[in-house]
Design a protein around this motif. Structure first.
Motif, short mmCIF file in Angstrom:
data_model
loop_
_atom_site.label_atom_id
_atom_site.label_comp_id
_atom_site.label_asym_id
_atom_site.label_seq_id
_atom_site.Cartn_x
_atom_site.Cartn_y
_atom_site.Cartn_z
N CYS A 54 0.84 -1.21 0.00
CA CYS A 54 0.00 0.00 0.00
C CYS A 54 0.87 1.26 0.00
CB CYS A 54 -0.92 -0.03 1.22
SG CYS A 54 -1.97 1.41 1.35
N ALA A 76 -3.68 1.79 -4.17
CA ALA A 76 -3.35 2.01 -2.76
C ALA A 76 -4.61 2.26 -1.93
CB ALA A 76 -2.38 3.18 -2.63
N LEU A 79 -6.39 -0.98 -1.35
CA LEU A 79 -5.68 -1.78 -0.35
C LEU A 79 -5.92 -1.24 1.06
CD1 LEU A 79 -2.24 -2.54 -2.03
CD2 LEU A 79 -4.12 -4.11 -1.65
N GLU A 80 -5.99 0.08 1.19
CA GLU A 80 -6.25 0.68 2.50
C GLU A 80 -7.62 0.32 3.03
OE1 GLU A 80 -5.54 4.87 2.00
OE2 GLU A 80 -3.54 4.70 2.87
#
Length: 171
Positions: A54, A76, A79-80
Protein backbone atom coordinates in the motif's frame (compact mmCIF):
# COMPACT_ATOMS: atom_id res chain seq x y z
CA UNK A 1 -12.78 37.68 -47.21
CA UNK A 2 -15.40 35.53 -45.53
CA UNK A 3 -14.47 32.56 -47.74
CA UNK A 4 -10.82 32.92 -46.78
CA UNK A 5 -11.69 33.08 -43.09
CA UNK A 6 -13.92 29.99 -43.45
CA UNK A 7 -11.17 28.13 -45.31
CA UNK A 8 -8.65 28.97 -42.59
CA UNK A 9 -11.10 27.80 -39.92
CA UNK A 10 -11.69 24.50 -41.76
CA UNK A 11 -7.96 23.93 -42.26
CA UNK A 12 -7.13 24.62 -38.62
CA UNK A 13 -10.01 22.48 -37.33
CA UNK A 14 -9.33 19.44 -39.50
CA UNK A 15 -5.56 19.69 -38.90
CA UNK A 16 -6.25 19.83 -35.15
CA UNK A 17 -8.41 16.70 -35.51
CA UNK A 18 -5.49 14.96 -37.19
CA UNK A 19 -3.20 15.91 -34.33
CA UNK A 20 -5.74 14.63 -31.79
CA UNK A 21 -6.05 11.35 -33.68
CA UNK A 22 -2.25 11.02 -33.65
CA UNK A 23 -1.97 11.66 -29.90
CA UNK A 24 -2.40 7.99 -28.85
CA UNK A 25 0.61 7.08 -31.00
CA UNK A 26 2.83 9.39 -28.96
CA UNK A 27 1.13 8.81 -25.59
CA UNK A 28 1.36 5.01 -25.64
CA UNK A 29 5.19 4.76 -25.56
CA UNK A 30 5.32 7.46 -22.85
CA UNK A 31 2.83 5.60 -20.70
CA UNK A 32 4.62 2.29 -21.16
CA UNK A 33 7.87 3.96 -20.09
CA UNK A 34 6.06 5.32 -17.05
CA UNK A 35 4.81 1.83 -16.24
CA UNK A 36 8.33 0.46 -16.58
CA UNK A 37 9.66 3.10 -14.21
CA UNK A 38 6.77 2.44 -11.84
CA UNK A 39 7.41 -1.29 -11.72
CA UNK A 40 11.13 -0.73 -11.17
CA UNK A 41 10.34 1.68 -8.33
CA UNK A 42 7.81 -0.76 -6.90
CA UNK A 43 10.45 -3.49 -7.01
CA UNK A 44 12.94 -1.29 -5.17
CA UNK A 45 10.36 -0.29 -2.55
CA UNK A 46 9.35 -3.90 -1.91
CA UNK A 47 12.74 -5.58 -2.16
CA UNK A 48 15.11 -3.09 -0.59
CA UNK A 49 12.85 -0.86 1.48
CA UNK A 50 10.62 -3.71 2.66
CA UNK A 51 7.77 -1.25 2.27
CA UNK A 52 4.23 -2.61 2.48
CA UNK A 53 2.46 -2.76 -0.88
CA UNK A 54 0.00 0.00 0.00
CA UNK A 55 2.72 2.48 0.97
CA UNK A 56 4.95 1.42 -1.91
CA UNK A 57 2.10 2.12 -4.34
CA UNK A 58 1.62 5.60 -2.89
CA UNK A 59 5.34 6.34 -3.21
CA UNK A 60 5.32 5.15 -6.81
CA UNK A 61 2.21 7.21 -7.62
CA UNK A 62 3.95 10.36 -6.35
CA UNK A 63 6.71 9.85 -8.93
CA UNK A 64 4.40 9.54 -11.94
CA UNK A 65 2.15 11.67 -14.10
CA UNK A 66 -1.50 10.99 -14.78
CA UNK A 67 -3.09 8.68 -15.89
CA UNK A 68 -0.53 6.08 -14.73
CA UNK A 69 -0.28 7.66 -11.28
CA UNK A 70 -4.05 7.26 -10.96
CA UNK A 71 -3.63 3.50 -11.28
CA UNK A 72 -1.30 3.34 -8.28
CA UNK A 73 -3.32 5.85 -6.23
CA UNK A 74 -6.53 3.90 -6.79
CA UNK A 75 -4.73 0.63 -6.04
CA UNK A 76 -3.35 2.01 -2.76
CA UNK A 77 -6.79 3.30 -1.77
CA UNK A 78 -8.38 -0.09 -2.42
CA UNK A 79 -5.68 -1.78 -0.35
CA UNK A 80 -6.25 0.68 2.50
CA UNK A 81 -9.94 -0.15 2.54
CA UNK A 82 -8.91 -3.73 3.23
CA UNK A 83 -11.94 -5.32 1.57
CA UNK A 84 -10.12 -6.64 -1.49
CA UNK A 85 -7.11 -8.82 -2.09
CA UNK A 86 -4.12 -7.24 -3.78
CA UNK A 87 -4.97 -9.02 -7.04
CA UNK A 88 -8.59 -7.92 -7.15
CA UNK A 89 -7.69 -4.38 -6.08
CA UNK A 90 -5.15 -4.22 -8.92
CA UNK A 91 -7.70 -5.59 -11.41
CA UNK A 92 -10.34 -3.06 -10.30
CA UNK A 93 -7.86 -0.21 -10.52
CA UNK A 94 -6.82 -1.28 -14.02
CA UNK A 95 -10.43 -1.40 -15.18
CA UNK A 96 -11.08 2.05 -13.75
CA UNK A 97 -7.99 3.74 -15.20
CA UNK A 98 -7.73 1.93 -18.55
CA UNK A 99 -10.16 4.19 -20.47
CA UNK A 100 -8.01 7.21 -19.55
CA UNK A 101 -4.84 5.67 -21.01
CA UNK A 102 -3.51 5.10 -24.50
CA UNK A 103 -2.56 1.53 -23.60
CA UNK A 104 -3.59 -1.38 -25.79
CA UNK A 105 -5.08 -4.68 -24.69
CA UNK A 106 -1.64 -6.33 -24.71
CA UNK A 107 -0.30 -4.00 -22.04
CA UNK A 108 -3.43 -4.37 -19.94
CA UNK A 109 -3.14 -8.17 -20.19
CA UNK A 110 0.48 -7.99 -19.02
CA UNK A 111 -0.56 -5.82 -16.09
CA UNK A 112 -3.47 -8.14 -15.24
CA UNK A 113 -1.13 -11.13 -15.17
CA UNK A 114 1.23 -9.17 -12.96
CA UNK A 115 -1.63 -8.21 -10.66
CA UNK A 116 -2.60 -11.83 -10.16
CA UNK A 117 0.77 -12.43 -8.49
CA UNK A 118 0.72 -9.39 -6.19
CA UNK A 119 0.91 -10.26 -2.55
CA UNK A 120 0.82 -14.02 -3.12
CA UNK A 121 4.53 -14.81 -3.13
CA UNK A 122 7.67 -14.24 -1.11
CA UNK A 123 10.01 -11.36 -1.96
CA UNK A 124 12.21 -13.30 -4.39
CA UNK A 125 9.25 -14.68 -6.35
CA UNK A 126 7.60 -11.28 -6.36
CA UNK A 127 10.78 -9.77 -7.76
CA UNK A 128 10.81 -12.38 -10.53
CA UNK A 129 7.21 -11.54 -11.44
CA UNK A 130 8.01 -7.84 -11.53
CA UNK A 131 11.02 -8.48 -13.79
CA UNK A 132 8.87 -10.65 -16.05
CA UNK A 133 6.27 -7.89 -16.37
CA UNK A 134 9.06 -5.38 -17.09
CA UNK A 135 10.46 -7.63 -19.82
CA UNK A 136 7.06 -7.97 -21.48
CA UNK A 137 6.42 -4.23 -21.24
CA UNK A 138 9.83 -3.48 -22.79
CA UNK A 139 8.80 -5.60 -25.78
CA UNK A 140 5.54 -3.67 -26.04
CA UNK A 141 7.41 -0.39 -25.75
CA UNK A 142 9.56 -1.30 -28.74
CA UNK A 143 6.41 -2.15 -30.71
CA UNK A 144 4.76 1.11 -29.62
CA UNK A 145 7.80 3.10 -30.73
CA UNK A 146 7.66 1.44 -34.16
CA UNK A 147 3.94 2.21 -34.46
CA UNK A 148 4.58 5.79 -33.44
CA UNK A 149 7.35 6.24 -36.00
CA UNK A 150 5.22 4.67 -38.70
CA UNK A 151 1.83 6.23 -38.03
CA UNK A 152 2.02 9.46 -36.06
CA UNK A 153 3.42 11.70 -38.81
CA UNK A 154 1.12 10.09 -41.37
CA UNK A 155 -2.03 10.78 -39.33
CA UNK A 156 -1.00 14.38 -38.69
CA UNK A 157 -0.30 14.89 -42.39
CA UNK A 158 -3.60 13.28 -43.33
CA UNK A 159 -5.40 15.74 -41.07
CA UNK A 160 -3.79 18.68 -42.83
CA UNK A 161 -4.35 17.20 -46.28
CA UNK A 162 -7.97 16.36 -45.49
CA UNK A 163 -8.47 19.99 -44.50
CA UNK A 164 -7.00 21.14 -47.81
CA UNK A 165 -9.19 18.68 -49.71
CA UNK A 166 -12.28 19.85 -47.90
CA UNK A 167 -11.45 23.47 -48.72
CA UNK A 168 -10.95 22.63 -52.39
CA UNK A 169 -14.24 20.71 -52.53
CA UNK A 170 -16.18 23.54 -50.91
CA UNK A 171 -14.69 26.33 -53.03
Amino acid sequence: MLKLLGAAFILVTVTWMGFEMAKPFSERPKQIRQLLAALQSLEAEIMYGHTPLCLASKHVANQLAKPISSLFVDFAEKLEEGRATAGSAWEDSLQKVWPETALKKKEIDILKQFGETLGKHDLISQQKHIKLAITHLETEEAEANLAQAKNEKMVKSLGFLAGLLLILLLM
